[in-house]
Design a protein around this motif. Structure first.
Motif, PDB file in Angstrom:
ATOM      1  N   MET A  24       0.812  -1.217   0.000  1.00  0.00           N
ATOM      2  CA  MET A  24       0.000   0.000   0.000  1.00  0.00           C
ATOM      3  C   MET A  24       0.849   1.273   0.000  1.00  0.00           C
ATOM      4  O   MET A  24       0.426   2.311  -0.475  1.00  0.00           O
ATOM      5  CB  MET A  24      -0.958   0.011   1.183  1.00  0.00           C
ATOM      6  CG  MET A  24      -1.998   1.096   1.103  1.00  0.00           C
ATOM      7  SD  MET A  24      -3.109   1.035   2.509  1.00  0.00           S
ATOM      8  CE  MET A  24      -4.640   0.731   1.688  1.00  0.00           C
ATOM      9  N   SER A  25       2.029   1.227   0.564  1.00  0.00           N
ATOM     10  CA  SER A  25       2.970   2.355   0.577  1.00  0.00           C
ATOM     11  C   SER A  25       2.407   3.614   1.224  1.00  0.00           C
ATOM     12  O   SER A  25       2.568   4.720   0.716  1.00  0.00           O
ATOM     13  CB  SER A  25       3.491   2.657  -0.819  1.00  0.00           C
ATOM     14  OG  SER A  25       4.242   1.570  -1.300  1.00  0.00           O
ATOM     15  N   GLY A  26       1.713   3.440   2.340  1.00  0.00           N
ATOM     16  CA  GLY A  26       1.311   4.597   3.136  1.00  0.00           C
ATOM     17  C   GLY A  26       0.212   5.461   2.566  1.00  0.00           C
ATOM     18  O   GLY A  26       0.044   6.600   2.982  1.00  0.00           O
ATOM     19  N   MET A  27      -0.535   4.963   1.595  1.00  0.00           N
ATOM     20  CA  MET A  27      -1.637   5.703   0.977  1.00  0.00           C
ATOM     21  C   MET A  27      -1.181   7.011   0.315  1.00  0.00           C
ATOM     22  O   MET A  27      -1.810   8.050   0.452  1.00  0.00           O
ATOM     23  CB  MET A  27      -2.759   5.959   1.987  1.00  0.00           C
ATOM     24  CG  MET A  27      -3.439   4.666   2.417  1.00  0.00           C
ATOM     25  SD  MET A  27      -4.857   4.901   3.480  1.00  0.00           S
ATOM     26  CE  MET A  27      -6.070   5.451   2.290  1.00  0.00           C
ATOM     27  N   TYR A  28      -0.084   6.939  -0.402  1.00  0.00           N
ATOM     28  CA  TYR A  28       0.386   8.066  -1.195  1.00  0.00           C
ATOM     29  C   TYR A  28       0.133   7.766  -2.663  1.00  0.00           C
ATOM     30  O   TYR A  28       0.436   6.679  -3.144  1.00  0.00           O
ATOM     31  CB  TYR A  28       1.876   8.328  -0.958  1.00  0.00           C
ATOM     32  CG  TYR A  28       2.154   8.821   0.441  1.00  0.00           C
ATOM     33  CD1 TYR A  28       1.860  10.131   0.798  1.00  0.00           C
ATOM     34  CD2 TYR A  28       2.684   7.971   1.398  1.00  0.00           C
ATOM     35  CE1 TYR A  28       2.108  10.583   2.082  1.00  0.00           C
ATOM     36  CE2 TYR A  28       2.932   8.412   2.680  1.00  0.00           C
ATOM     37  CZ  TYR A  28       2.638   9.721   3.014  1.00  0.00           C
ATOM     38  OH  TYR A  28       2.872  10.162   4.291  1.00  0.00           O
ATOM     39  N   GLN A  29      -0.395   8.732  -3.357  1.00  0.00           N
ATOM     40  CA  GLN A  29      -0.791   8.554  -4.750  1.00  0.00           C
ATOM     41  C   GLN A  29       0.394   8.107  -5.613  1.00  0.00           C
ATOM     42  O   GLN A  29       1.451   8.726  -5.616  1.00  0.00           O
ATOM     43  CB  GLN A  29      -1.375   9.847  -5.286  1.00  0.00           C
ATOM     44  CG  GLN A  29      -2.172   9.669  -6.540  1.00  0.00           C
ATOM     45  CD  GLN A  29      -2.978  10.916  -6.871  1.00  0.00           C
ATOM     46  OE1 GLN A  29      -2.643  12.007  -6.465  1.00  0.00           O
ATOM     47  NE2 GLN A  29      -4.035  10.729  -7.618  1.00  0.00           N
ATOM     48  N   GLY A  30       0.190   6.992  -6.324  1.00  0.00           N
ATOM     49  CA  GLY A  30       1.184   6.486  -7.270  1.00  0.00           C
ATOM     50  C   GLY A  30       2.345   5.726  -6.673  1.00  0.00           C
ATOM     51  O   GLY A  30       3.232   5.287  -7.411  1.00  0.00           O
ATOM     52  N   THR A  44      -1.950   3.168  -6.647  1.00  0.00           N
ATOM     53  CA  THR A  44      -2.293   3.926  -5.443  1.00  0.00           C
ATOM     54  C   THR A  44      -3.117   3.055  -4.502  1.00  0.00           C
ATOM     55  O   THR A  44      -4.105   2.455  -4.919  1.00  0.00           O
ATOM     56  CB  THR A  44      -3.090   5.197  -5.819  1.00  0.00           C
ATOM     57  OG1 THR A  44      -2.288   6.008  -6.684  1.00  0.00           O
ATOM     58  CG2 THR A  44      -3.472   6.006  -4.579  1.00  0.00           C
ATOM     59  N   ASP A  45      -2.705   2.989  -3.242  1.00  0.00           N
ATOM     60  CA  ASP A  45      -3.480   2.352  -2.168  1.00  0.00           C
ATOM     61  C   ASP A  45      -3.904   0.909  -2.453  1.00  0.00           C
ATOM     62  O   ASP A  45      -5.026   0.512  -2.128  1.00  0.00           O
ATOM     63  CB  ASP A  45      -4.737   3.164  -1.849  1.00  0.00           C
ATOM     64  CG  ASP A  45      -4.453   4.597  -1.440  1.00  0.00           C
ATOM     65  OD1 ASP A  45      -3.289   4.900  -1.126  1.00  0.00           O
ATOM     66  OD2 ASP A  45      -5.388   5.404  -1.429  1.00  0.00           O
ATOM     67  N   VAL A  46      -3.050   0.095  -3.055  1.00  0.00           N
ATOM     68  CA  VAL A  46      -3.431  -1.293  -3.356  1.00  0.00           C
ATOM     69  C   VAL A  46      -3.648  -2.057  -2.056  1.00  0.00           C
ATOM     70  O   VAL A  46      -2.792  -2.082  -1.182  1.00  0.00           O
ATOM     71  CB  VAL A  46      -2.380  -1.998  -4.234  1.00  0.00           C
ATOM     72  CG1 VAL A  46      -2.767  -3.455  -4.450  1.00  0.00           C
ATOM     73  CG2 VAL A  46      -2.245  -1.290  -5.567  1.00  0.00           C
ATOM     74  N   ILE A  47      -4.833  -2.654  -1.955  1.00  0.00           N
ATOM     75  CA  ILE A  47      -5.215  -3.335  -0.718  1.00  0.00           C
ATOM     76  C   ILE A  47      -5.407  -4.840  -0.899  1.00  0.00           C
ATOM     77  O   ILE A  47      -5.331  -5.596   0.047  1.00  0.00           O
ATOM     78  CB  ILE A  47      -6.472  -2.678  -0.121  1.00  0.00           C
ATOM     79  CG1 ILE A  47      -6.654  -3.092   1.321  1.00  0.00           C
ATOM     80  CG2 ILE A  47      -7.709  -2.949  -0.956  1.00  0.00           C
ATOM     81  CD1 ILE A  47      -7.566  -2.196   2.104  1.00  0.00           C
ATOM     82  N   GLY A  87      -6.595   8.666  -4.241  1.00  0.00           N
ATOM     83  CA  GLY A  87      -5.957   9.918  -3.836  1.00  0.00           C
ATOM     84  C   GLY A  87      -5.070   9.715  -2.627  1.00  0.00           C
ATOM     85  O   GLY A  87      -4.645   8.607  -2.328  1.00  0.00           O
ATOM     86  N   GLU A  88      -4.818  10.810  -1.919  1.00  0.00           N
ATOM     87  CA  GLU A  88      -3.970  10.788  -0.727  1.00  0.00           C
ATOM     88  C   GLU A  88      -4.774  10.309   0.487  1.00  0.00           C
ATOM     89  O   GLU A  88      -6.000  10.264   0.459  1.00  0.00           O
ATOM     90  CB  GLU A  88      -3.399  12.189  -0.469  1.00  0.00           C
ATOM     91  CG  GLU A  88      -2.556  12.734  -1.611  1.00  0.00           C
ATOM     92  CD  GLU A  88      -1.218  12.021  -1.774  1.00  0.00           C
ATOM     93  OE1 GLU A  88      -0.709  11.441  -0.797  1.00  0.00           O
ATOM     94  OE2 GLU A  88      -0.685  12.044  -2.890  1.00  0.00           O
ATOM     95  N   ALA A  89      -4.087  10.031   1.582  1.00  0.00           N
ATOM     96  CA  ALA A  89      -4.718   9.490   2.787  1.00  0.00           C
ATOM     97  C   ALA A  89      -5.807  10.402   3.344  1.00  0.00           C
ATOM     98  O   ALA A  89      -6.825   9.926   3.830  1.00  0.00           O
ATOM     99  CB  ALA A  89      -3.663   9.225   3.852  1.00  0.00           C
ATOM    100  N   VAL A  90      -5.623  11.721   3.277  1.00  0.00           N
ATOM    101  CA  VAL A  90      -6.621  12.634   3.847  1.00  0.00           C
ATOM    102  C   VAL A  90      -7.919  12.641   3.048  1.00  0.00           C
ATOM    103  O   VAL A  90      -8.978  12.940   3.571  1.00  0.00           O
ATOM    104  CB  VAL A  90      -6.073  14.073   3.979  1.00  0.00           C
ATOM    105  CG1 VAL A  90      -4.952  14.132   4.991  1.00  0.00           C
ATOM    106  CG2 VAL A  90      -5.619  14.614   2.642  1.00  0.00           C
ATOM    107  N   ASP A  91      -7.861  12.325   1.766  1.00  0.00           N
ATOM    108  CA  ASP A  91      -9.052  12.239   0.915  1.00  0.00           C
ATOM    109  C   ASP A  91      -8.806  11.155  -0.124  1.00  0.00           C
ATOM    110  O   ASP A  91      -8.439  11.428  -1.267  1.00  0.00           O
ATOM    111  CB  ASP A  91      -9.322  13.582   0.230  1.00  0.00           C
ATOM    112  CG  ASP A  91     -10.579  13.538  -0.623  1.00  0.00           C
ATOM    113  OD1 ASP A  91     -11.410  12.619  -0.438  1.00  0.00           O
ATOM    114  OD2 ASP A  91     -10.732  14.423  -1.487  1.00  0.00           O
ATOM    115  N   PRO A  92      -9.004   9.872   0.278  1.00  0.00           N
ATOM    116  CA  PRO A  92      -8.623   8.782  -0.622  1.00  0.00           C
ATOM    117  C   PRO A  92      -9.420   8.687  -1.912  1.00  0.00           C
ATOM    118  O   PRO A  92      -8.949   8.115  -2.882  1.00  0.00           O
ATOM    119  CB  PRO A  92      -8.810   7.528   0.220  1.00  0.00           C
ATOM    120  CG  PRO A  92      -9.656   7.921   1.366  1.00  0.00           C
ATOM    121  CD  PRO A  92      -9.508   9.394   1.550  1.00  0.00           C
ATOM    122  N   GLY A  93     -10.627   9.262  -1.950  1.00  0.00           N
ATOM    123  CA  GLY A  93     -11.436   9.174  -3.167  1.00  0.00           C
ATOM    124  C   GLY A  93     -11.905   7.749  -3.407  1.00  0.00           C
ATOM    125  O   GLY A  93     -11.720   6.866  -2.576  1.00  0.00           O
TER     126      GLY A  93
END
Length: 129
Positions: free
Chosen positions: A18-24, A45-48, A66-72
């Protein structure tokens, strides 16, 4: 952060990072027992979670786009089993808080959605293309 693992049709293990929920920054690692793990696919991004359809390619489920604050919304991505090239899989239904993916023998893809809700979790089906 490792979030999913499966054995591919080639016998190797594929590990979602997942790499910390950072885009790309999410990656898929390929590991053959007795060797060193190698990065197989990048730019996700955010592979779970991961699944393997009948084609032998990988399906990566992203929790968000998206980013952790607004994952989309989440996304589905097909990863070529030979090259690691990625192709987005279109979904008409938005993937809200998805956490699991599975592929049937017919190639249909199932995703669990709305999983942060205590009462509204749903399975979503995406027919084989």
């Amino acid at each position: 952060m490792p979030t999913g693992i499966l054995r591919g049709r080639d016998g190797a293990f594929y590990i979602a990072d997942m790499s910390g929920m950072y885009q790309g920054l999410s990656r898929i690692w390929r590991y053959v027992p007795g060797s060193t793990p190698t990065v197989f696919a990048t730019g996700l991004t955010d592979v779970i979670d991961l699944a393997v359809p009948p084609s032998g390619d990988l399906i990566a489920l992203s929790y968000g786009s998206g980013e952790a604050v607004d994952p989309g919304p989440g996304t589905l991505t097909r990863i070529n089993a030979r090259t690691g090239a990625t192709t987005p899989i279109p979904t008409i239904t938005p993937l809200t808080e998805p956490t699991g993916v599975a592929a049937t023998a017919e190639g249909d893809i199932y995703v669990t959605g709305n999983m942060q809700s205590n009462t509204d979790g749903v399975p979503l089906k995406f027919p084989a293309a």
